[in-house]
Enzyme design. Sequence first.
Site, PDB file in Angstrom:
ATOM      1  N   ARG A 425     -95.341 -36.360  71.261  1.00 24.39           N
ATOM      2  CA  ARG A 425     -95.537 -35.856  69.850  1.00 24.39           C
ATOM      3  C   ARG A 425     -96.215 -34.473  69.887  1.00 24.39           C
ATOM      4  O   ARG A 425     -95.785 -33.763  68.824  1.00 24.39           O
ATOM      5  CB  ARG A 425     -96.138 -37.097  69.013  1.00 24.39           C
ATOM      6  CG  ARG A 425     -96.180 -36.766  67.759  1.00 24.39           C
ATOM      7  CD  ARG A 425     -97.044 -38.006  67.063  1.00 24.39           C
ATOM      8  NE  ARG A 425     -98.352 -37.828  67.220  1.00 24.39           N
ATOM      9  CZ  ARG A 425     -99.310 -38.641  67.380  1.00 24.39           C
ATOM     10  NH1 ARG A 425     -99.051 -39.943  66.966  1.00 24.39           N
ATOM     11  NH2 ARG A 425    -100.676 -38.311  67.855  1.00 24.39           N
ATOM     12  N   GLU A 426     -97.082 -34.163  70.444  1.00 28.47           N
ATOM     13  CA  GLU A 426     -97.841 -33.303  70.118  1.00 28.47           C
ATOM     14  C   GLU A 426     -98.042 -32.316  71.384  1.00 28.47           C
ATOM     15  O   GLU A 426     -97.887 -30.991  71.557  1.00 28.47           O
ATOM     16  CB  GLU A 426     -99.389 -33.313  69.787  1.00 28.47           C
ATOM     17  CG  GLU A 426     -99.211 -34.022  68.317  1.00 28.47           C
ATOM     18  CD  GLU A 426    -100.504 -34.899  68.115  1.00 28.47           C
ATOM     19  OE1 GLU A 426    -101.645 -34.181  67.340  1.00 28.47           O
ATOM     20  OE2 GLU A 426    -100.772 -36.056  68.549  1.00 28.47           O
ATOM     21  N   TRP A 495    -115.400 -32.861  69.338  1.00 28.96           N
ATOM     22  CA  TRP A 495    -114.219 -32.148  69.613  1.00 28.96           C
ATOM     23  C   TRP A 495    -114.733 -30.693  70.176  1.00 28.96           C
ATOM     24  O   TRP A 495    -114.627 -30.312  71.606  1.00 28.96           O
ATOM     25  CB  TRP A 495    -113.182 -31.876  68.843  1.00 28.96           C
ATOM     26  CG  TRP A 495    -112.357 -33.023  68.633  1.00 28.96           C
ATOM     27  CD1 TRP A 495    -110.702 -32.890  68.902  1.00 28.96           C
ATOM     28  CD2 TRP A 495    -112.586 -34.192  68.115  1.00 28.96           C
ATOM     29  NE1 TRP A 495    -110.424 -34.242  68.667  1.00 28.96           N
ATOM     30  CE2 TRP A 495    -111.194 -35.099  68.116  1.00 28.96           C
ATOM     31  CE3 TRP A 495    -113.636 -34.894  67.571  1.00 28.96           C
ATOM     32  CZ2 TRP A 495    -111.205 -36.348  67.493  1.00 28.96           C
ATOM     33  CZ3 TRP A 495    -113.594 -36.378  67.093  1.00 28.96           C
ATOM     34  CH2 TRP A 495    -112.216 -36.939  67.226  1.00 28.96           C
ATOM     35  N   GLU A 722    -102.549 -44.778  71.675  1.00 27.71           N
ATOM     36  CA  GLU A 722    -103.440 -44.040  70.793  1.00 27.71           C
ATOM     37  C   GLU A 722    -104.067 -45.009  70.022  1.00 27.71           C
ATOM     38  O   GLU A 722    -105.377 -44.665  69.777  1.00 27.71           O
ATOM     39  CB  GLU A 722    -102.541 -43.088  70.030  1.00 27.71           C
ATOM     40  CG  GLU A 722    -103.430 -42.134  69.223  1.00 27.71           C
ATOM     41  CD  GLU A 722    -102.265 -41.456  68.115  1.00 27.71           C
ATOM     42  OE1 GLU A 722    -102.791 -40.325  67.736  1.00 27.71           O
ATOM     43  OE2 GLU A 722    -101.092 -41.781  68.066  1.00 27.71           O
TER      44      GLU A 722
END
Length: 851
Positions: A425-426, A495, A722
């Site tokens: 997807r990414e 992150w 996920e």
Amino acid sequence: MSPSSATLTSAPPHGSRREPHGLPRDPQRDGHADRLREALRDARWIAPAEPHPLPAGERPAMLLRRTFAVPPHGGTGPVLVHATAHGVYELFLNGVRVGDEELTPGFTAYRKRLQVQTWDITDLLHEGDNTIAALLSDGWFRGRHGFERRPDGFGDRTVLLAAVVASDAEGTRSPRTLVATDDAWTSRTSHITRADLMDGQTTDLRRHDPAWYRGAGSPVGWLPVEPLDADGDSTGGCSTDLIADRARLVPAEGPPVRRIEELAPAAVREARPGSVLVDFGQNLNGWVRLTALGPAGTRLTLTHGEHLDPDGLLTTDHLRAFVFSTGQTLPAGQVDEVVSAGRDGDVFEPRHTTHGFRYVQVDGLPSAVGAEQVRAGIRAVVVHSDLAPVGTFACSDPRLEALHEAVRWSLRGNVCAVPTDCPQRERSGFTGDWQVFVATAALLYDVKEFSERWLRDLAADQWADGRVPTVVPNPAGDRPSGVVFEDAAAGSAGWGDAAVIVPWELWRAYGDLDALREQLPAMCRWVDHAAARAAGARHPDRTARRPVPAAHEHALLDTGFHFGEWLEPGVPPRPDPVADHGIVATAYLHRSAHLLARTGALLGLPDVEQRYAALADAARDAWQREYVGVDGRLTEESQAHYVRALAFDLLPPAQRTAAAARLVELIAERGGTLGTGFLSTGMLLPVLADHGHAEIAYDLLTSEDAPSWLGMLAAGATTVWEWWDGVDVDGNARGSLNHYSKGAVASFLYTHVAGIRLVDEPTPGEAAYRRVRIAPVPDARLTWARASLATPRGPVRTAWSVEEGLFTIDVAFPEGTVGDVELPDGRHRRLGAGAYRLTCPWPARPEAPGA
């Protein structure tokens, strides 16, 4: 047979598959880069002619070539070709593909770092005329990319730079350029009529002429290339700065992407007339190789996906992303097409795209090609960075072995040039994903050079204020992109902390002080940024409750956007820029500042050590004062917050036992199931086991109740999902079914089930398994477990079993390793190199923690 569609035919590989922990660091890396740029001195950037540009996702791969003369070269040294591109390229010499690397030059921070590949092509050349050719497609540079599928992230023109250079055997004369990219090259549209990494590839084999790669074939369609000089052309999306900046050219780093293995179908069935569904039995990253192409003119469509709908048909709806600003749903992509030429021996293998898939639906089959012909003629090609495996695990519960394999495959699906979040997807290098998983990855594969290369991209893309983008490499580079959500998300706690935590975990696993020193500036910039945010603003809700700031608030990070824990079960994701995630962000400020202080100590930098130790203490004090109540409980309770409090040493020693007990209570309140999300799941089981609750840790590890790891496997997962409920009870999927972050649990299999543990904060004499702790935490649900690790010094092995009231453990250490063995009954042994067997009674009655 087509060089780009046939079974791989290559020159001798440039180097062999890497051994664990790669080669020693090259202290002359800068000198190597200078020599490389000198070898390319005669090469000019060239762009293929595109008289009729097509939209992103529909652009063809372009073929560029030039014929050149090679004089007799008896007595000379090797002939090397150096090449790189904006885009993805394959190189050919006289019709033979050069090397066995895929998707070169890879994905990188193109604005500051572009890798150049080098191959020895001596054996591919002959005296007289030779032809060099390149297939060039959009790749990551200008292809559709990321969650929102935005194209042209780094530029809107593909370009090539290459030189063939001969040297004399003695090395006494400067290398001689035999041919280089210049205005004498020509280009044309290739038989690959559409090539996009995410959308897929279309190949029309009728348009392919193998003679093109040998300098022959029809001259129709060939046009001059467009040279792009440093001082001129910026009209084609190739900015003057990028073309001019040859300082960004660097030698290829880390393990290249390769075709690693092939999988035969596990099941093939007819889905409907003209359509066959292929199940490879394993979620993976790569593409399919297909020989059952049908008669000339047959157009086959191959749709790749991870899941079947309740009717047993392929679905990709769960992989469709959307535009944040509008909510517009985007296509899932992952669709390849091939038009058959009807020639015997033709093979379709789309090497200018990749897909994340378990299933492939082949549509458009003629009546003469059925399920059995497809079964015989189709293979899944597993493609990823060529990492050396280092870890093995086995135990008496086959479900845990299956979990280990699912995590391993999830990692393999997400190490394609950079560490990605998902392969479908990414496919972006999300910083948080590698932050939570890198320590686990190092137990499965050698990720040293792979991670160091990515960290150089992180440093290149770090903003001037120290902020770290959410994804690295980042199309916008080291500055805002102009996309509101993307820019707001840059610098999220957990992150951005990858800038510190990833280098630290690499230090623990590989013990390379030079690598740690190289990353120190980026580490400092990130922590300074977070500290400045903490000192510079207060959350509006806190201001309303307490108009006068408390003294500790200078180290309280409660403003700016943060994802928070993210994807806790039952908690809808709501990325809210005004939400107060101070309990998470301040915890990470403490953690990164603490690790940075330890880094300063390791590097002999007392100013760094003292400065960041003081900041770490201040952040911990702020966290305690703000989030620990008078009764010792957290003022914001969740499993994740307690896990972080214990894992990051945020609580006073006297409160740790009660905090662990409260964590257990919260688990019980959820019916004995976990409630952690993205950031803390990997720390959950170690925290429980290390604070006297190993039985609860094993309850969660072996549970099949939702949410759980084994619940995923019971629902058919072959990689980690996920979402905890990635497939619901009705068989409907949501989100990616290949996201390794929650697979960080695999570290527990090594560190606690088998018992192989690194020192938490090692000295240079302890890092990289120079000192290793063997401390298995057995459970009555297992009768045996074993693991091995290929460390920089050699293999470390452990194997234990329980039989007739006796616990027996066999351990082995290589030369240069000291092992501290802790038996379940509390006895300790320090051992040197060699193999040993130790025993103790079972069940053991060890002393209580902290006694």
